[in-house]
Each structure stands twice: as C-alpha cells, then as structure tokens.
Design a protein around this motif. Structure first.
Motif, PDB file in Angstrom:
ATOM      1  N   CYS A  23       0.842  -1.197   0.000  1.00 34.64           N
ATOM      2  CA  CYS A  23       0.000   0.000   0.000  1.00 34.64           C
ATOM      3  C   CYS A  23       0.882   1.254   0.000  1.00 34.64           C
ATOM      4  N   TYR A  24       0.234   2.420  -0.161  1.00 36.60           N
ATOM      5  CA  TYR A  24       0.922   3.718  -0.155  1.00 36.60           C
ATOM      6  C   TYR A  24       0.569   4.404   1.158  1.00 36.60           C
ATOM      7  N   ASP A  25       1.595   4.850   1.881  1.00 31.34           N
ATOM      8  CA  ASP A  25       1.378   5.375   3.234  1.00 31.34           C
ATOM      9  C   ASP A  25       1.874   6.823   3.324  1.00 31.34           C
ATOM     10  N   ASN A  26       1.285   7.590   4.248  1.00 36.51           N
ATOM     11  CA  ASN A  26       1.731   8.954   4.545  1.00 36.51           C
ATOM     12  C   ASN A  26       1.446   9.934   3.400  1.00 36.51           C
ATOM     13  N   ILE A  27       0.278   9.796   2.764  1.00 38.11           N
ATOM     14  CA  ILE A  27      -0.126  10.730   1.707  1.00 38.11           C
ATOM     15  C   ILE A  27      -1.129  11.721   2.292  1.00 38.11           C
ATOM     16  N   ARG A  28      -0.854  13.015   2.118  1.00 39.95           N
ATOM     17  CA  ARG A  28      -1.751  14.053   2.652  1.00 39.95           C
ATOM     18  C   ARG A  28      -2.794  14.397   1.589  1.00 39.95           C
ATOM     19  N   VAL A  29      -3.901  13.674   1.603  1.00 40.54           N
ATOM     20  CA  VAL A  29      -4.957  13.894   0.610  1.00 40.54           C
ATOM     21  C   VAL A  29      -5.620  15.239   0.869  1.00 40.54           C
ATOM     22  N   THR A  30      -6.010  15.917  -0.215  1.00 43.00           N
ATOM     23  CA  THR A  30      -6.624  17.236  -0.088  1.00 43.00           C
ATOM     24  C   THR A  30      -7.885  17.211   0.779  1.00 43.00           C
ATOM     25  N   LYS A  31      -8.126  18.336   1.452  1.00 40.68           N
ATOM     26  CA  LYS A  31      -9.352  18.461   2.267  1.00 40.68           C
ATOM     27  C   LYS A  31     -10.395  19.311   1.550  1.00 40.68           C
ATOM     28  N   SER A  32     -10.223  19.499   0.250  1.00 42.48           N
ATOM     29  CA  SER A  32     -11.169  20.299  -0.542  1.00 42.48           C
ATOM     30  C   SER A  32     -12.578  19.727  -0.427  1.00 42.48           C
ATOM     31  N   SER A  36     -15.177  15.324  -5.935  1.00 43.96           N
ATOM     32  CA  SER A  36     -14.375  14.700  -6.987  1.00 43.96           C
ATOM     33  C   SER A  36     -13.739  13.453  -6.390  1.00 43.96           C
ATOM     34  N   THR A  37     -13.200  12.589  -7.237  1.00 46.21           N
ATOM     35  CA  THR A  37     -12.622  11.337  -6.727  1.00 46.21           C
ATOM     36  C   THR A  37     -11.230  11.527  -6.140  1.00 46.21           C
ATOM     37  N   TYR A  38     -10.557  12.677  -6.431  1.00 41.77           N
ATOM     38  CA  TYR A  38      -9.225  13.010  -5.882  1.00 41.77           C
ATOM     39  C   TYR A  38      -8.117  12.067  -6.325  1.00 41.77           C
ATOM     40  N   CYS A  39      -8.423  11.067  -7.129  1.00 47.61           N
ATOM     41  CA  CYS A  39      -7.442  10.025  -7.415  1.00 47.61           C
ATOM     42  C   CYS A  39      -7.641   9.533  -8.844  1.00 47.61           C
ATOM     43  N   ALA A  40      -6.528   9.271  -9.544  1.00 47.55           N
ATOM     44  CA  ALA A  40      -6.596   8.704 -10.897  1.00 47.55           C
ATOM     45  C   ALA A  40      -5.425   7.744 -11.044  1.00 47.55           C
ATOM     46  N   VAL A  41      -5.648   6.641 -11.734  1.00 51.61           N
ATOM     47  CA  VAL A  41      -4.607   5.614 -11.830  1.00 51.61           C
ATOM     48  C   VAL A  41      -4.612   5.015 -13.224  1.00 51.61           C
ATOM     49  N   ASN A  42      -3.429   4.627 -13.691  1.00 52.41           N
ATOM     50  CA  ASN A  42      -3.304   3.859 -14.927  1.00 52.41           C
ATOM     51  C   ASN A  42      -2.234   2.792 -14.703  1.00 52.41           C
ATOM     52  N   PRO A  43      -1.920   1.943 -15.680  1.00 55.56           N
ATOM     53  CA  PRO A  43      -0.954   0.858 -15.418  1.00 55.56           C
ATOM     54  C   PRO A  43       0.449   1.326 -15.024  1.00 55.56           C
ATOM     55  N   LYS A  44       0.785   2.606 -15.279  1.00 58.41           N
ATOM     56  CA  LYS A  44       2.128   3.105 -14.936  1.00 58.41           C
ATOM     57  C   LYS A  44       2.162   3.911 -13.645  1.00 58.41           C
ATOM     58  N   PHE A  45       1.180   4.811 -13.476  1.00 59.68           N
ATOM     59  CA  PHE A  45       1.266   5.812 -12.407  1.00 59.68           C
ATOM     60  C   PHE A  45      -0.034   5.913 -11.602  1.00 59.68           C
ATOM     61  N   LEU A  46       0.151   6.384 -10.358  1.00 65.07           N
ATOM     62  CA  LEU A  46      -0.960   6.747  -9.478  1.00 65.07           C
ATOM     63  C   LEU A  46      -0.872   8.251  -9.237  1.00 65.07           C
ATOM     64  N   ALA A  47      -1.985   8.966  -9.400  1.00 64.01           N
ATOM     65  CA  ALA A  47      -2.019  10.415  -9.157  1.00 64.01           C
ATOM     66  C   ALA A  47      -3.044  10.712  -8.071  1.00 64.01           C
ATOM     67  N   ILE A  48      -2.665  11.542  -7.096  1.00 64.14           N
ATOM     68  CA  ILE A  48      -3.559  11.886  -5.983  1.00 64.14           C
ATOM     69  C   ILE A  48      -3.454  13.384  -5.717  1.00 64.14           C
ATOM     70  N   ILE A  49      -4.601  14.059  -5.629  1.00 69.35           N
ATOM     71  CA  ILE A  49      -4.614  15.496  -5.292  1.00 69.35           C
ATOM     72  C   ILE A  49      -4.262  15.640  -3.805  1.00 69.35           C
ATOM     73  N   THR A  50      -3.296  16.506  -3.499  1.00 65.58           N
ATOM     74  CA  THR A  50      -2.790  16.621  -2.131  1.00 65.58           C
ATOM     75  C   THR A  50      -3.043  18.013  -1.559  1.00 65.58           C
ATOM     76  N   GLU A  51      -2.853  18.121  -0.241  1.00 65.53           N
ATOM     77  CA  GLU A  51      -2.891  19.415   0.438  1.00 65.53           C
ATOM     78  C   GLU A  51      -1.681  20.222  -0.011  1.00 65.53           C
ATOM     79  N   ALA A  52      -1.891  21.464  -0.421  1.00 60.75           N
ATOM     80  CA  ALA A  52      -0.766  22.301  -0.844  1.00 60.75           C
ATOM     81  C   ALA A  52      -1.023  23.738  -0.442  1.00 60.75           C
ATOM     82  N   ALA A  53      -0.005  24.373   0.141  1.00 61.28           N
ATOM     83  CA  ALA A  53      -0.137  25.776   0.531  1.00 61.28           C
ATOM     84  C   ALA A  53       0.205  26.661  -0.665  1.00 61.28           C
ATOM     85  N   GLY A  54      -0.585  27.720  -0.855  1.00 61.07           N
ATOM     86  CA  GLY A  54      -0.268  28.697  -1.891  1.00 61.07           C
ATOM     87  C   GLY A  54      -0.476  28.207  -3.306  1.00 61.07           C
ATOM     88  N   GLY A  55      -1.465  27.358  -3.513  1.00 60.41           N
ATOM     89  CA  GLY A  55      -1.741  26.868  -4.867  1.00 60.41           C
ATOM     90  C   GLY A  55      -2.257  25.456  -4.834  1.00 60.41           C
TER      91      GLY A  55
END
Length: 330
Positions: A23-32, A36-55
């Motif tokens: 599994c993937y641990d210690n990911i700060r998922v957005t609190k927006s 939305s699903t906040y997550c997208a995956v394909n056979p190569k990569f996993l993408a997750i929207i995260t908490e970010a300051a200033g953008g």
C-alpha cells in the motif's frame, strides 16, 4: 416448490485488500470540499490530489513504488489555486490533465521514471473558462480530445495538441456536476445542479434528451453503459442515497434506495463484465452490482468492507490488472 437461483458468472466476486507493504502510506490527501474522486490511476502511475499551501498540487507515483511516501516528494504544482479534478489520458499513459479553481485546465507529460523534481511547466494550458473548472473527461476514442466543464455552466471540447476549442457548448442552465461519454464518444451525458439528467450531442450542440433524475439537492453522478443505457447515483427528497437505471430515451427502468448516509456515491463501470461498483466518500464499503436484461435489471452481488473510510477513489484500467489471478477490477 422449486427455488431457482439466478445464473451469473459474477455471483462469487469478492474484494481483497492488499497487504500493508503493498500500500501507499503517509499521503496528505486534499481536504477540498469539491465532490471529486481526488485520485486517478493507470498501469504506470498513481495520481492523488494533495494538500498544498499557496496553490494546487497533486503527486504522481509509479504504481510499483509502494510503502511510506516522503514528505518532500516532488509534486505537479503549476496551478495557482486548488486542483479539483485529474484524469489520465486513455491513449497515453504519460499524459495527465488537471482542472483547477484558477479557471484553467493544464495537461502534463510525466517522464517514464516518474518525477525527480517539482513539475511546474505543463505541455498545454487551456484557457477559456471564466470561473473554476471542476470537471474534465477525455474522449474515449479520439486522440487528444478533452472535455472541460466549469462553474460558468460552459462546456468546452478541446484539441489538446493545438490548444484550440473544437466545440463550445452553452446549453447547460446550471452547474454541471458529472459528465460521461458513451462507448464510442458520439454522445455525452451530464448531471446538473438543477437535478436534471441530459444527453447532449457534442457535434450539433443540441440537447438530445433531458429528464428529472434524482430529487435530492445533493450532487448526483452519471455513467454511460453499453447499449446506451445510463446509470445514475443521487439522493431522494428525504436525502436517502439511491441509484437508478435509464434507457436511451431517459425513461426510468428502475430506481432503488441504498441507505441514509450523506456521502456522494461515485459509480465505476466495467463494460466487459457489465458490473458496476459504487464507492461513497466517507464510506467503509464498496458495493458491486451486475446489470442484466432481466428484472430487476440491477442485481446486488456483494460488498467489500474495510475499517478505514474512503477519501478518494480511482479505478485501474483493464490493462493494469493481474488477469492470471482472475482480477477483474482494482
């Protein structure tokens, strides 16, 4: 009196969680608060929207890079405000599109080895919306064609390669909540804040059909099925969660209450097995159903339950599944 069990190849489908080291641990998922699903995956990569300051930012991980994620991992951080939706291109596993509160859609190219430093320069920036863009959907059959819809109630269909608007549609009277292309990309379905379900022909710009869907005020979702059927999830007047099946003329085939929880349910459809998976934000269960031609049309199969509530959900394309282990969805 004889009792006959319905025949189905998928009556014994079951869900299985991976071990902790996979599994993937210690990911700060957005609190927006955006739905939305906040997550997208394909056979190569996993993408997750995260908490970010200033953008707005989202992280990209190679699928095989499991375990604890470092706090200073490189991010895709080119948006000036929060990222609301991300979608991988179905024709190129290294290309991802992101929609943001800053009124832009950006398309990014991810190197094969993943990110080694923050990525701030997109390959394409699509600017036309006057208000935030909350929804993007790649065309299923045409290369480099992307649909975007925003809070200005406008729909744009883009040629991503040239940054040109192919089609501009101003036919929605209210905020679009969800969009789904049909199997060959000839029609697109929308659910809107005015509680109506619409089928639009993107080439002529005409609303082919529209119908009142779920009567609740909370967001509803839609997915196009095979044979031009539509499956929606939403809420009743009494705020009960429900799902419904519609034919191509938007005549209701069936509608069924699920429970009284308040999280939005996202449907994920598998056209090969004709199964649909319902994942709710804040739920601890994933329910799966089979769609058939016989009443009651949507057949309950089973559900997978966990102890942790879901924050974001993504479905792996069939190309990334381990078919040797009879895996049909991940």
């Amino acid at each position: 009196m004889s009792f006959r069990v319905r025949q189905s190849k998928f009556r014994h489908v079951f869900g299985q969680a991976l071990k902790k080291d996979q599994c993937y641990d210690n990911i700060r998922v957005t609190k927006s608060a955006w739905d939305s699903t906040y997550c997208a995956v394909n056979p190569k990569f996993l993408a997750i929207i995260t908490e970010a300051a200033g953008g707005g930012a989202f992280l990209i991980l190679p699928v095989e890079k499991t375990g604890r994620i470092e706090r200073d991992i490189p991010l895709v951080s080119g948006h000036k405000k929060a990222v609301l939706d991300i979608q991988w291109c179905p024709h190129n596993d290294n290309v991802i599109a992101s929609a943001s509160d800053d009124c832009t859609v950006k398309v990014w190219s991810i190197p094969d080895e993943g990110l080694v430093k923050n990525l701030e320069e997109p390959i394409t920036t699509l600017i036309a919306h006057q208000r935030r863009v909350g929804l993007i959907a790649w065309h299923p059959t045409a290369h480099n064609v992307l649909l975007s819809a925003g809070s200005d109630n406008m729909i744009f269909i883009w040629n991503v390669g040239t940054e040109e608007i192919l089609i501009e549609l101003g036919v929605l009277p209210d905020l679009p909540l969800c969009a789904s292309w049909n199997y060959d990309g000839s029609l697109v379905a929308f659910t809107c804040k005015d509680k109506k379900l619409r089928i639009i022909d993107p080439r002529s710009g005409a609303v082919v059909k529209e119908h009142k869907a779920h009567e609740g005020t909370k967001p509803s979702q839609v997915v196009f099925l095979k044979n031009n059927l539509l499956f929606t999830t939403g809420f009743s007047k009494m705020s009960e969660r429900q799902y419904a099946l519609w034919d191509s003329n938007l005549e209701n085939i069936c509608i069924q209450e699920i429970d009284n929880s308040n999280g939005v349910i996202f449907p994920f459809y598998d056209p090969d097995t004709n199964m649909i998976y319902l994942c709710g934000k804040g739920d601890t269960a994933i329910r799966y159903f089979e769609i058939t031609q016989q009443p009651p049309y949507v057949h309950w199969l089973d559900q997978y339950g966990s102890s942790e509530p879901q924050r974001g959900i993504g479905a792996m394309p069939k190309r990334g599944l381990n078919v040797n282990n009879c895996e049909i969805m991940r």
